[in-house]
Every structure is written in C-alpha cells, then in structure tokens.
Design a protein around this motif. Structure first.
Motif, mmCIF file in Angstrom:
data_model
loop_
_atom_site.group_PDB
_atom_site.id
_atom_site.type_symbol
_atom_site.label_atom_id
_atom_site.label_comp_id
_atom_site.label_asym_id
_atom_site.label_seq_id
_atom_site.Cartn_x
_atom_site.Cartn_y
_atom_site.Cartn_z
ATOM 1 N N ILE A 5 20.773 -12.335 -48.751
ATOM 2 C CA ILE A 5 20.919 -12.512 -50.787
ATOM 3 C C ILE A 5 19.349 -12.809 -51.303
ATOM 4 O O ILE A 5 20.104 -12.649 -52.003
ATOM 5 C CB ILE A 5 22.028 -13.401 -49.877
ATOM 6 C CG1 ILE A 5 23.581 -13.435 -49.680
ATOM 7 C CG2 ILE A 5 22.069 -13.700 -52.146
ATOM 8 C CD1 ILE A 5 24.156 -14.101 -49.384
ATOM 9 N N ASN A 6 19.243 -13.077 -50.863
ATOM 10 C CA ASN A 6 17.741 -13.382 -51.261
ATOM 11 C C ASN A 6 16.703 -11.888 -51.691
ATOM 12 O O ASN A 6 16.243 -12.110 -53.171
ATOM 13 C CB ASN A 6 16.760 -14.406 -50.967
ATOM 14 C CG ASN A 6 17.322 -15.413 -50.717
ATOM 15 O OD1 ASN A 6 18.727 -16.175 -51.354
ATOM 16 N ND2 ASN A 6 16.756 -16.809 -49.116
ATOM 17 N N TYR A 20 24.908 -1.227 -51.357
ATOM 18 C CA TYR A 20 25.158 -2.337 -51.019
ATOM 19 C C TYR A 20 27.069 -2.264 -50.255
ATOM 20 O O TYR A 20 27.797 -1.960 -51.015
ATOM 21 C CB TYR A 20 25.297 -3.936 -52.023
ATOM 22 C CG TYR A 20 26.147 -3.834 -53.126
ATOM 23 C CD1 TYR A 20 27.379 -4.545 -52.413
ATOM 24 C CD2 TYR A 20 25.922 -2.978 -54.020
ATOM 25 C CE1 TYR A 20 27.874 -3.923 -54.157
ATOM 26 C CE2 TYR A 20 26.583 -2.752 -55.277
ATOM 27 C CZ TYR A 20 27.478 -3.963 -54.878
ATOM 28 O OH TYR A 20 28.326 -4.296 -56.484
ATOM 29 N N PRO A 21 27.064 -3.248 -49.445
ATOM 30 C CA PRO A 21 28.501 -2.956 -48.882
ATOM 31 C C PRO A 21 29.590 -3.890 -49.757
ATOM 32 O O PRO A 21 29.078 -4.792 -49.786
ATOM 33 C CB PRO A 21 28.791 -3.088 -47.325
ATOM 34 C CG PRO A 21 27.033 -4.871 -46.979
ATOM 35 C CD PRO A 21 26.232 -3.159 -48.451
ATOM 36 N N THR A 22 30.652 -3.220 -49.567
ATOM 37 C CA THR A 22 31.431 -3.536 -50.879
ATOM 38 C C THR A 22 32.274 -4.292 -49.817
ATOM 39 O O THR A 22 32.558 -3.954 -48.472
ATOM 40 C CB THR A 22 31.853 -3.173 -52.365
ATOM 41 O OG1 THR A 22 32.607 -3.141 -51.605
ATOM 42 C CG2 THR A 22 30.830 -2.835 -52.737
ATOM 43 N N PHE A 143 28.231 4.769 -44.415
ATOM 44 C CA PHE A 143 26.751 4.750 -44.520
ATOM 45 C C PHE A 143 26.322 5.504 -44.706
ATOM 46 O O PHE A 143 25.267 6.322 -44.751
ATOM 47 C CB PHE A 143 25.807 3.600 -44.113
ATOM 48 C CG PHE A 143 24.763 3.009 -44.508
ATOM 49 C CD1 PHE A 143 24.352 2.686 -45.542
ATOM 50 C CD2 PHE A 143 24.028 3.881 -43.872
ATOM 51 C CE1 PHE A 143 22.559 2.810 -46.246
ATOM 52 C CE2 PHE A 143 22.078 4.051 -44.041
ATOM 53 C CZ PHE A 143 21.934 3.626 -44.988
ATOM 54 N N LYS A 144 26.669 6.269 -42.990
ATOM 55 C CA LYS A 144 26.149 7.349 -42.880
ATOM 56 C C LYS A 144 26.623 9.313 -43.783
ATOM 57 O O LYS A 144 25.775 9.593 -43.630
ATOM 58 C CB LYS A 144 26.698 8.576 -41.372
ATOM 59 C CG LYS A 144 25.968 7.416 -40.447
ATOM 60 C CD LYS A 144 26.251 7.973 -38.243
ATOM 61 C CE LYS A 144 26.023 6.395 -37.980
ATOM 62 N NZ LYS A 144 26.406 6.932 -36.819
ATOM 63 N N ASN A 159 20.739 -4.805 -45.400
ATOM 64 C CA ASN A 159 20.894 -4.284 -44.693
ATOM 65 C C ASN A 159 21.885 -5.630 -43.619
ATOM 66 O O ASN A 159 21.403 -6.261 -43.419
ATOM 67 C CB ASN A 159 19.502 -4.422 -43.922
ATOM 68 C CG ASN A 159 19.496 -3.821 -42.046
ATOM 69 O OD1 ASN A 159 20.381 -3.575 -41.193
ATOM 70 N ND2 ASN A 159 18.495 -4.605 -41.472
ATOM 71 N N LEU A 160 22.869 -4.836 -43.878
ATOM 72 C CA LEU A 160 23.483 -5.757 -42.908
ATOM 73 C C LEU A 160 24.721 -5.295 -41.552
ATOM 74 O O LEU A 160 25.187 -4.032 -41.878
ATOM 75 C CB LEU A 160 24.678 -6.168 -43.861
ATOM 76 C CG LEU A 160 24.043 -7.659 -44.864
ATOM 77 C CD1 LEU A 160 25.051 -8.073 -45.719
ATOM 78 C CD2 LEU A 160 23.636 -9.032 -43.977
ATOM 79 N N PRO A 161 25.314 -5.404 -40.547
ATOM 80 C CA PRO A 161 25.961 -5.104 -39.605
ATOM 81 C C PRO A 161 27.398 -4.969 -40.479
ATOM 82 O O PRO A 161 27.840 -5.894 -41.325
ATOM 83 C CB PRO A 161 25.951 -6.222 -38.569
ATOM 84 C CG PRO A 161 25.179 -7.193 -38.991
ATOM 85 C CD PRO A 161 24.793 -7.100 -40.786
#
Length: 186
Positions: A5-6, A20-22, A143-144, A159-161
C-alpha cells in the motif's frame, strides 16, 4: 500488505501508473484527480479519450464526496448487487476534467476488495481503474494474460498473492438524476 500500500501510494502521489488487482480484473490505475496521470492511462491503453474510465472509491461516504447528488436508489443497488457493480453518475465533482465523460457523467465503483479499500482509504482520493489491456484487445482474466507492453508501461506492479485465478469485469449501470436506470453491462 502495508508495504505494498505504501509503495503504491508513493507512485500514485508522483503521478505514476500502477497495475493492481481489483475486486474484478487486474487494473491500470492512477490518481483520479491528476489529469496528466489520466492522459498516461489513455496513451498506454491506446484508448480514445472520448471513451470513459472507471474510478474506485472505498465507501459510500467517499462516493458522496465525488458525486454532486447520489440518487437514493444507488445505495440499494450497491447493497444488494450479487457482484461488483459500477454505476455511472451524473455531475461528478473534484476529479480531473479528462476523467469526466462528455455528458458530464462518471463511472464509479465502491470496491469490496480489501487491498483496494485500504489503498484508497489511505490515499484519500479515488483511483482510476481500467482493465489491463490495449483498447480493443480482450480483457486479461489473470495476471499471466497481461501483455508485456502493459507491464512495461506502468510505473509499479502491485505484488500481492492472488486469492482468485480469474475474474470478470463489473456490472455497469447508468443511473441518471431523473431516476432513469439503464444496464450497460451485466
């Protein structure tokens, strides 16, 4: 997640683009109040500026800060929607002019995704969300499937799982101030 987030906020504050993933599909985003950043989104997507973009807010209170008059029915639609739902509102306020459609409307979604909610709450401004693809090319459902030119064209990739492998775009409803409701995409 706090570090992501930062990092993401630092990029948004300097007018950069994020991937980013929404709560729906992977999105290209930027500060919805920064017209130069929005221009970069249009350029990266090779999208005509007359085609609108969606922006995200974290809750109903924030929605009211960026729409002159939210029709009461919008709250019911959002509370009872079975999937993420974007509503096109008349008379948006406090966003960049080039985010507003020619008919003085703006598509806004109140996000359900935890990362997006926290990001927007901490950033204190809405963020743009548009699918991570070149205009006219199929929306990548994971993502791929995101094209290299999109990955290389953003300033930061969150970068989040991922908890979900594939997703679908949100439903879109146009809600006029006169009470007219039109389903654009369900």
């Amino acid at each position: 997640m706090r570090e992501e987030i930062n990092n993401t906020i630092a990029v948004l504050k300097r007018g950069g683009l994020i991937l980013y993933p929404t709560d729906t599909v992977w999105g290209i985003g930027c500060d919805a109040t920064n017209s130069e950043a929005i221009e970069k989104v249009f350029k990266l997507k090779q999208r005509d500026e007359s085609k609108s973009l969606i922006c995200l807010v974290h809750d109903f209170k924030m929605l009211n800060e960026f729409v002159e008059d939210v029709p009461e029915v919008a709250y019911d639609i959002l509370r009872y929607a079975a999937k993420p739902t974007t509503i096109i509102y008349d008379d948006p306020i406090r966003v960049a002019e080039n985010l507003i459609a020619d008919d003085n409307s703006l598509a806004i979604r109140v996000v359900q995704d935890d990362f997006c909610k926290q990001l927007i709450r901490k950033f204190r401004r809405p963020i743009v969300s548009t699918s991570a693809n070149i205009s006219g090319v199929k929306t990548p459902l994971n993502f791929k499937a995101i094209a290299p030119e999109i990955l290389e064209g953003v300033d930061y990739v969150v970068n989040l799982p991922l908890s979900k492998q594939t997703a679908q775009p949100s439903a879109i409803i146009k809600l006029k101030n006169d009470g007219t409701v039109k389903v654009i995409r369900n």
